[in-house]
Design a protein around this motif. Structure first.
Motif, PDB file in Angstrom:
ATOM      1  N   LEU A  80     -97.024   7.271  -8.339  1.00 24.44           N
ATOM      2  CA  LEU A  80     -96.737   8.850  -8.313  1.00 24.44           C
ATOM      3  C   LEU A  80     -95.612   9.022  -7.734  1.00 24.44           C
ATOM      4  CD1 LEU A  80     -98.030  11.784  -8.062  1.00 24.44           C
ATOM      5  CD2 LEU A  80     -99.163  10.969  -6.084  1.00 24.44           C
ATOM      6  N   PHE A  82     -93.064  11.567  -5.204  1.00 23.12           N
ATOM      7  CA  PHE A  82     -92.872  12.703  -4.598  1.00 23.12           C
ATOM      8  C   PHE A  82     -92.348  13.893  -4.741  1.00 23.12           C
ATOM      9  CE2 PHE A  82     -95.310  10.344  -1.375  1.00 23.12           C
ATOM     10  CZ  PHE A  82     -96.797   9.656  -1.790  1.00 23.12           C
ATOM     11  N   VAL A 100     -95.604  14.782  -8.331  1.00 21.65           N
ATOM     12  CA  VAL A 100     -96.042  15.763  -7.347  1.00 21.65           C
ATOM     13  C   VAL A 100     -95.822  17.582  -7.989  1.00 21.65           C
ATOM     14  CG1 VAL A 100     -96.157  17.032  -5.276  1.00 21.65           C
ATOM     15  CG2 VAL A 100     -96.490  14.361  -5.547  1.00 21.65           C
ATOM     16  N   ASN A 102     -94.789  20.845  -6.998  1.00 23.28           N
ATOM     17  CA  ASN A 102     -93.783  21.283  -5.069  1.00 23.28           C
ATOM     18  C   ASN A 102     -93.360  22.625  -5.388  1.00 23.28           C
ATOM     19  OD1 ASN A 102     -93.712  18.980  -3.845  1.00 23.28           O
ATOM     20  ND2 ASN A 102     -92.101  18.634  -5.541  1.00 23.28           N
ATOM     21  N   HIS A 121     -99.798  16.426  -9.835  1.00 24.95           N
ATOM     22  CA  HIS A 121    -100.819  16.568  -8.497  1.00 24.95           C
ATOM     23  C   HIS A 121     -99.855  17.794  -7.696  1.00 24.95           C
ATOM     24  CE1 HIS A 121    -102.262  12.619  -7.818  1.00 24.95           C
ATOM     25  NE2 HIS A 121    -101.270  11.744  -8.787  1.00 24.95           N
ATOM     26  N   LYS A 123     -98.949  19.545  -4.570  1.00 25.85           N
ATOM     27  CA  LYS A 123     -98.681  20.315  -3.146  1.00 25.85           C
ATOM     28  C   LYS A 123     -99.325  21.249  -2.064  1.00 25.85           C
ATOM     29  CE  LYS A 123     -96.017  17.939   0.188  1.00 25.85           C
ATOM     30  NZ  LYS A 123     -95.075  17.131   1.003  1.00 25.85           N
ATOM     31  N   GLY A 132     -93.742  22.484  -1.370  1.00 24.47           N
ATOM     32  CA  GLY A 132     -94.881  22.525  -1.603  1.00 24.47           C
ATOM     33  C   GLY A 132     -96.050  23.611  -1.692  1.00 24.47           C
ATOM     34  N   MET A 156    -103.248  18.089  -2.687  1.00 22.38           N
ATOM     35  CA  MET A 156    -102.385  17.061  -2.017  1.00 22.38           C
ATOM     36  C   MET A 156    -101.761  17.970  -0.883  1.00 22.38           C
ATOM     37  SD  MET A 156     -99.167  14.951  -2.720  1.00 22.38           S
ATOM     38  CE  MET A 156     -98.581  14.605  -1.464  1.00 22.38           C
TER      39      MET A 156
END
Length: 350
Positions: A80, A82, A100, A102, A121, A123, A132, A156
């Motif tokens: 993963l 970020f 991720v 964002n 994912h 965020k 995020g 997340m």
């Protein structure tokens, strides 16, 4: 490794112990955070150890770090990232990479180019001032998900404090947001960092996301005797000289250095070119169970004031006591361990 080189020693069994302890105590799968060269421990050394322990999920900050893991050719692991990657097609080329998301703009672009949502994912940020979706954007995110009927790999957030009340507040906001959107749209939910994991905070997460605790380091103010340190920095003294034959120590005149109680200086192969900052000047190191000050640091060499009991070849350990080192440097241990670069070899022992 060259003659008389300094090296970082990694204790393999301690890393595996930490992984097993956290997994058993939380009863959750672990996403192992190995960013910043595994916090200075050595990414290419740490990842295979964690794989042997049973870890299949890793997280890094940048795509360059992901490629380092990919170069190890380890099968059946997920990585993963970020931060936003430069070229989203990378996700189509490497199905074990995940990213991720964002921002709203990123989410819309990833949907438009049909990136597999099981590699994404989302965020959510609740005051950390990082990337995020903000609380104001949750309605927009919900509408995008429902209108497109998209199921993502994960959701997340990140805790910005080890303060219990603040952590619980962020966790509750995060879980409320996931419930509002529909948690059935996410395969996994993760929020717990090392501090929250060891404090038993982070209800509602399916996975824990640990970095420093797996490697045996604890956030300031957190104590857990079950976490075992795995990192040490040491090397031999390769030369000793008496002050009587010297005018300088490194680039400093002896008369400008407080040398009371000493009349010898020892040299070690560790300098700011290795990431050992000049901020370490006057820090105490350990030789033969005694403490001695490092009084000058150059690019490739550091100089230690020693007494007559110290001999060439004696082993020097720097940062033996993390708490004392933190107090001296006014920084946390995972900050200065991360600074030590790959000129210093990493050696794995059992």
């Amino acid at each position: 490794m060259g003659k008389d080189s300094f090296y970082i020693k990694l204790v393999r069994d301690n890393i595996i112990h930490n992984f097993n302890y956290i997994k058993m105590s939380t009863q959750k799968e672990i996403i192992a955070v190995v960013k910043a060269n595994a916090y200075g421990h050595g990414l290419k050394e740490v990842v295979p150890i964690l794989v042997d322990a049973g870890c299949t999920y890793f997280a890094v900050a940048r795509e360059s770090e992901a490629f380092e893991i990919l170069s190890l050719n380890i099968s059946k692991i997920k990585i993963l990232i970020f931060e936003t990657i430069e070229n989203f097609s990378l996700l189509k080329n490497f199905k074990n990479l995940e990213m991720v998301v964002n921002s709203i703009e990123e989410l819309q672009e990833l949907i438009r180019i049909k990136v597999d949502p099981l590699q994404l994912h989302l965020k959510f940020d609740f005051g950390f001032a990082r990337n995020g979706f903000t609380e104001k954007e949750i309605e927009v995110v919900k509408n995008i998900i429902i209108n497109n009927n998209i199921h993502f790999q994960g959701a997340m957030t990140h805790f910005f404090s080890s303060n219990t009340e603040e952590t619980i507040s962020v966790q509750n906001k995060f879980l409320d947001s996931i419930e509002y959107i529909g948690k059935e749209y996410f395969n996994i939910i993760h929020s717990q960092n090392s501090a929250a994991t060891l404090l038993g905070l982070g209800d509602g997460s399916t996975h824990v996301r640990c970095g420093i605790s797996l490697l045996g380091m604890l956030d300031p103010g957190i104590y857990n005797n079950n976490i075992k340190r795995s990192w040490s920095l040491s090397g031999p003294i390769y030369d000793i000289k008496d002050f009587s034959s010297l005018n300088f120590i490194g680039y400093e005149r002896i008369k400008n250095i407080p040398v009371e109680n000493y009349h010898k200086v020892a040299k070690i192969k560790l300098g700011y070119g290795d990431g050992f900052s000049k901020k370490n000047t006057n820090i105490l190191c350990h030789v033969n169970s005694k403490e001695f000050p490092i009084i000058h640091i150059s690019m490739d060499t550091s100089f230690i004031l020693v007494d007559d009991s110290i001999k060439t070849g004696d082993l020097v350990e720097v940062y033996r006591d993390f708490e004392k080192s933190n107090d001296f440097l006014k920084m946390d241990h995972y900050e200065y361990t991360t600074l030590i670069n790959n000129r210093i070899p990493r050696v794995v022992i059992k």
